[in-house]
Each structure stands twice: as C-alpha cells, then as structure tokens.
Design a protein around this motif. Structure first.
Motif, mmCIF file in Angstrom:
data_model
loop_
_atom_site.group_PDB
_atom_site.id
_atom_site.type_symbol
_atom_site.label_atom_id
_atom_site.label_comp_id
_atom_site.label_asym_id
_atom_site.label_seq_id
_atom_site.Cartn_x
_atom_site.Cartn_y
_atom_site.Cartn_z
ATOM 1 N N THR A 115 20.943 -0.652 23.064
ATOM 2 C CA THR A 115 21.603 0.231 22.107
ATOM 3 C C THR A 115 22.684 1.001 22.852
ATOM 4 O OG1 THR A 115 20.084 2.110 22.421
ATOM 5 C CG2 THR A 115 19.514 0.482 20.718
ATOM 6 N N TYR A 116 23.726 1.349 22.140
ATOM 7 C CA TYR A 116 24.825 2.139 22.689
ATOM 8 C C TYR A 116 24.829 3.491 21.988
ATOM 9 C CZ TYR A 116 26.988 -1.987 24.909
ATOM 10 O OH TYR A 116 27.247 -3.093 25.692
ATOM 11 N N GLU A 117 24.699 4.543 22.780
ATOM 12 C CA GLU A 117 24.651 5.894 22.241
ATOM 13 C C GLU A 117 25.989 6.585 22.542
ATOM 14 O OE1 GLU A 117 21.965 6.378 20.500
ATOM 15 O OE2 GLU A 117 21.028 4.551 21.268
ATOM 16 N N VAL A 138 15.949 -0.256 24.161
ATOM 17 C CA VAL A 138 16.454 0.896 23.405
ATOM 18 C C VAL A 138 16.661 2.080 24.344
ATOM 19 C CG1 VAL A 138 16.026 2.428 21.454
ATOM 20 C CG2 VAL A 138 15.198 0.064 21.388
ATOM 21 N N ALA A 139 17.802 2.743 24.225
ATOM 22 C CA ALA A 139 18.069 3.920 25.052
ATOM 23 C C ALA A 139 17.048 5.009 24.745
ATOM 24 C CB ALA A 139 19.482 4.439 24.803
ATOM 25 N N ASP A 140 16.444 5.578 25.775
ATOM 26 C CA ASP A 140 15.451 6.630 25.581
ATOM 27 C C ASP A 140 16.089 7.933 25.112
ATOM 28 O OD1 ASP A 140 13.287 5.030 26.383
ATOM 29 O OD2 ASP A 140 13.672 5.464 28.494
ATOM 30 N N PHE A 165 30.141 5.535 25.895
ATOM 31 C CA PHE A 165 28.782 5.503 25.382
ATOM 32 C C PHE A 165 27.804 5.456 26.550
ATOM 33 C CE2 PHE A 165 30.194 1.089 25.686
ATOM 34 C CZ PHE A 165 29.168 0.501 26.411
ATOM 35 N N ILE A 166 26.531 5.744 26.264
ATOM 36 C CA ILE A 166 25.435 5.543 27.203
ATOM 37 C C ILE A 166 24.714 4.266 26.786
ATOM 38 C CG2 ILE A 166 23.231 6.428 28.040
ATOM 39 C CD1 ILE A 166 24.318 9.236 27.604
ATOM 40 N N ALA A 179 20.192 3.618 18.610
ATOM 41 C CA ALA A 179 18.737 3.590 18.420
ATOM 42 C C ALA A 179 18.355 4.002 17.007
ATOM 43 C CB ALA A 179 18.062 4.504 19.441
ATOM 44 N N ASP A 180 19.040 5.000 16.463
ATOM 45 C CA ASP A 180 18.734 5.431 15.100
ATOM 46 C C ASP A 180 19.004 4.319 14.103
ATOM 47 O OD1 ASP A 180 17.804 7.937 15.765
ATOM 48 O OD2 ASP A 180 19.684 8.983 15.313
#
Length: 216
Positions: free
Chosen positions: A10-12, A91-93, A19-20, A68-69
């Motif tokens: 996932t890209y946050e 998934v990014a924590d 992004f992270i 992630a959402d």
C-alpha cells in the motif's frame, strides 16, 4: 469456491508527490490468484500499486487500491461472501497523520513526520470470520520467525500462516522465487524448499484445499 486475496504494497501519501510504501512487488499474491483460479475458484484480487498487469484468467476479478484504508474497505465488502481469505499484501502499518495539499518543500536539515497506525485488515476481519471460513496470512520475519508467525496466527484468527524469512537467500521482496514454511493452527508444520513463486503458490493452494475438507 470464492477466494478473497490481497496482494502488493500500500502507498500512504505524504503530499501530492511522495508516499510511504515498501518493496513488495505483488508477485506472490498474483501467483496465488492464478493458482486458485486454476483450481476452479472464483478469485477477487485486491491489489495495491504494482507494475503487474491484471491477471487475464476469467475467474479473477482485480480491484485496484492505493492505501491501507482503501484495501480494507474493498476487503470488508468481499469478505462475508468469501469461503477463503488470503492476506498476502504487505500493508503499511502506519500512515502520515496529515497529508500536505501541496508538495512539501525542502527546508532545514531535518523533517519530522507524525505517523498514525493503519487499520490491521486481517485482524479486524478475523473478528468477523465464521467457523466455515478459512483464513490464510503471511509473515515476513527477520528474527524469531516461528514465534512471531504463530503469534500472528493467534492474534489474527488465521487457520494457516505462510512464513518466509529475509535471512533465506532468494526469499522475500523483489525475487521470482520464495522459500516458505506453512504453520497451521492445529500445530502442523510443513517446510518447502526454494522454488519459483508460481510453484510456491501451487503448494499453498494445495495445502489450503486439503485442509478445507477437514475444516468444514
């Protein structure tokens, strides 16, 4: 049989440019989607951002997400009707607490980011899992591998966890091969040698199918 399968990273977002994320390519998850479809299952593949094309198999429906959402929302929609859940996504924590509307400009020698925890998709959905549903998780570990993997199995209500270690050459992110150990909720342990991810996917699918006959 209906299979819900998450794959890729996932890209946050941090701002409109940055992004992270992580190094997941999605190859293992996509190989699993193909293997389940080849066994006759209808697969919903919820994919984070990857460079892989959507699988062409007619029994695979691909849903593309970024964060992630978004992945959680898509998985929660599909989970009630699925017989098998496979959480192969990385998934990014955490995600940035705020997303800048404009590109963050370079200023000073340091930049401090506040991160907030993302929803744990597998754990959250695991609380809603019905007895007839079968859940598979992945654990990528660097130390105390089995201990951490079994802890994840219990916390997230998995029936089976696929463990791979970054200490094994050719395993983990960025490779076309993988080396896995399957740990089941009943204590059974199966170790596979290093092999192409398509072959690993076949092994995992066969393990799931064999357990479904006793799980039902």
């Amino acid at each position: 049989m209906r299979v819900l399968l998450t794959a890729g990273p996932t890209y946050e977002p941090l701002d409109p440019v940055r992004f992270i994320g992580n190094r997941s390519t999605g190859k293992m998850g996509y190989a699993l989607a193909e293997a389940f479809a080849a066994s006759g299952a209808d697969v919903t593949l919820i994919s984070g951002p990857t460079n892989l094309p959507d699988p062409a198999h007619p029994h695979i429906r691909t849903v593309r997400v970024q964060t992630a959402d978004e992945m959680y929302a898509a998985a929660a929609t599909e989970a009630p009707a699925a017989d098998v859940w496979v959480f192969a996504a990385a998934v990014a924590d955490y995600r940035p607490a705020t997303v800048a509307r404009e590109k963050i400009k370079k200023s000073g020698y340091t930049l401090t980011l506040e991160l907030v925890k993302n929803v744990d998709i597998a754990a959250t959905l695991g609380k809603t899992k019905r007895p007839e549903q079968f859940s598979v998780g992945f654990a990528l570990e660097t130390e105390q591998e089995e201990e951490h993997a079994l802890g994840k199995l219990r916390r997230k209500n998995f029936d089976l966890v696929v463990l791979n270690s970054l200490r094994d050459a050719g395993a983990g992110f960025g490779h076309d091969t993988n080396k896995v150990t399957l740990l089941a909720a009943n204590g059974q342990k199966t170790i596979f040698e290093l092999k192409p991810k398509a072959a690993v996917a076949h092994d995992i699918v066969q393990a799931v199918l064999s357990r479904l006959t006793t799980h039902a």
